[in-house]
Design a protein around this motif. Structure first.
Motif, PDB file in Angstrom:
ATOM      1  N   THR A   1      -7.487   5.969  -2.424  1.00  0.00           N
ATOM      2  CA  THR A   1      -6.924   5.412  -1.197  1.00  0.00           C
ATOM      3  C   THR A   1      -8.086   4.922  -0.345  1.00  0.00           C
ATOM      4  OG1 THR A   1      -5.090   6.958  -1.274  1.00  0.00           O
ATOM      5  CG2 THR A   1      -5.499   5.886   0.819  1.00  0.00           C
TER       6      THR A   1
ATOM      7  N   PHE B   1       2.543  -4.993   0.586  1.00  0.00           N
ATOM      8  CA  PHE B   1       3.109  -3.703   0.955  1.00  0.00           C
ATOM      9  C   PHE B   1       3.672  -2.986  -0.257  1.00  0.00           C
ATOM     10  CE2 PHE B   1       3.736  -5.772   5.234  1.00  0.00           C
ATOM     11  CZ  PHE B   1       2.768  -5.010   5.861  1.00  0.00           C
ATOM     12  N   GLY B   2       3.519  -1.660  -0.272  1.00  0.00           N
ATOM     13  CA  GLY B   2       4.131  -0.834  -1.297  1.00  0.00           C
ATOM     14  C   GLY B   2       5.608  -0.653  -0.975  1.00  0.00           C
ATOM     15  N   LYS B   3       6.271   0.198  -1.753  1.00  0.00           N
ATOM     16  CA  LYS B   3       7.714   0.423  -1.555  1.00  0.00           C
ATOM     17  C   LYS B   3       8.018   1.026  -0.201  1.00  0.00           C
ATOM     18  CE  LYS B   3       8.910   0.792  -6.382  1.00  0.00           C
ATOM     19  NZ  LYS B   3       9.546   1.575  -7.422  1.00  0.00           N
ATOM     20  N   THR B   4       7.171   1.940   0.250  1.00  0.00           N
ATOM     21  CA  THR B   4       7.364   2.527   1.577  1.00  0.00           C
ATOM     22  C   THR B   4       6.066   2.390   2.364  1.00  0.00           C
ATOM     23  OG1 THR B   4       6.741   4.715   0.785  1.00  0.00           O
ATOM     24  CG2 THR B   4       9.088   4.206   0.828  1.00  0.00           C
ATOM     25  N   VAL B   5       6.194   1.937   3.589  1.00  0.00           N
ATOM     26  CA  VAL B   5       5.039   1.771   4.470  1.00  0.00           C
ATOM     27  C   VAL B   5       5.341   2.515   5.761  1.00  0.00           C
ATOM     28  CG1 VAL B   5       3.593   0.131   5.726  1.00  0.00           C
ATOM     29  CG2 VAL B   5       4.515  -0.495   3.495  1.00  0.00           C
ATOM     30  N   THR B   6       4.396   3.318   6.206  1.00  0.00           N
ATOM     31  CA  THR B   6       4.523   4.044   7.461  1.00  0.00           C
ATOM     32  C   THR B   6       3.654   3.347   8.498  1.00  0.00           C
ATOM     33  OG1 THR B   6       4.797   6.101   6.230  1.00  0.00           O
ATOM     34  CG2 THR B   6       4.267   6.297   8.562  1.00  0.00           C
TER      35      THR B   6
ATOM     36  N   TYR C   1      -4.603   1.661   1.798  1.00  0.00           N
ATOM     37  CA  TYR C   1      -4.032   1.059   0.600  1.00  0.00           C
ATOM     38  C   TYR C   1      -4.508   1.786  -0.646  1.00  0.00           C
ATOM     39  CZ  TYR C   1      -8.515  -1.444   0.267  1.00  0.00           C
ATOM     40  OH  TYR C   1      -9.847  -1.772   0.187  1.00  0.00           O
TER      41      TYR C   1
ATOM     42  N   ASP D   1       0.224   1.484   2.092  1.00  0.00           N
ATOM     43  CA  ASP D   1       1.213   2.538   2.320  1.00  0.00           C
ATOM     44  C   ASP D   1       1.245   3.001   3.776  1.00  0.00           C
ATOM     45  OD1 ASP D   1      -1.184   3.902   2.413  1.00  0.00           O
ATOM     46  OD2 ASP D   1      -0.654   5.372   0.890  1.00  0.00           O
ATOM     47  N   ARG D   2       0.241   2.559   4.577  1.00  0.00           N
ATOM     48  CA  ARG D   2       0.203   2.949   5.990  1.00  0.00           C
ATOM     49  C   ARG D   2      -0.498   1.864   6.799  1.00  0.00           C
ATOM     50  NH1 ARG D   2      -0.238   8.240   9.126  1.00  0.00           N
ATOM     51  NH2 ARG D   2       1.127   8.899   7.464  1.00  0.00           N
TER      52      ARG D   2
END
Length: 109
Positions: free
Chosen positions: A30, A59-64, A92, A102-103
């Protein structure tokens, strides 16, 4: 008869008992990137103007989405605060052109 049966069982079991076991280890790294948003497509990509030049992140499947202090942003706050000109950092996973965010961290509270 018992000797024959025992010999057959050992003949079948021996290759399994001495079979080689293979193990694969995958390392995931990461990393962070930071810059000012120059283009933003929700759920798809973000382009940041970094010191080395522009860089596109998918972006990945879920991004915070969070603030610098760690407060998680809800969907309404993301729509109003994530826009062109805002400085952010992105976490990432991956390397080269195959990175997935992911964030997203706003450089403000």
């Amino acid at each position: 008869m018992k000797k024959l049966l025992l010999s057959m069982v050992l003949a079948v079991a021996a290759p399994v008992a001495w079979a080689q076991v293979s193990e694969t280890t995958t390392t995931t790294t990461t990393t962070e990137g930071n810059g000012t948003i120059t283009e933003y497509t929700p759920g798809s990509t973000i382009i940041l103007k970094e010191t080395s030049g522009p860089r596109t992140y998918r972006f990945g499947k879920t991004v915070t989405y969070v603030t610098r202090s760690g407060k998680v942003l809800d969907a309404d706050m993301v729509r109003t605060r994530i826009k062109v000109g805002v400085p952010v950092r992105v976490h990432y996973v991956g390397t080269g052109d195959s990175v997935l965010v992911d964030r997203v961290i706003l450089d403000e509270d």
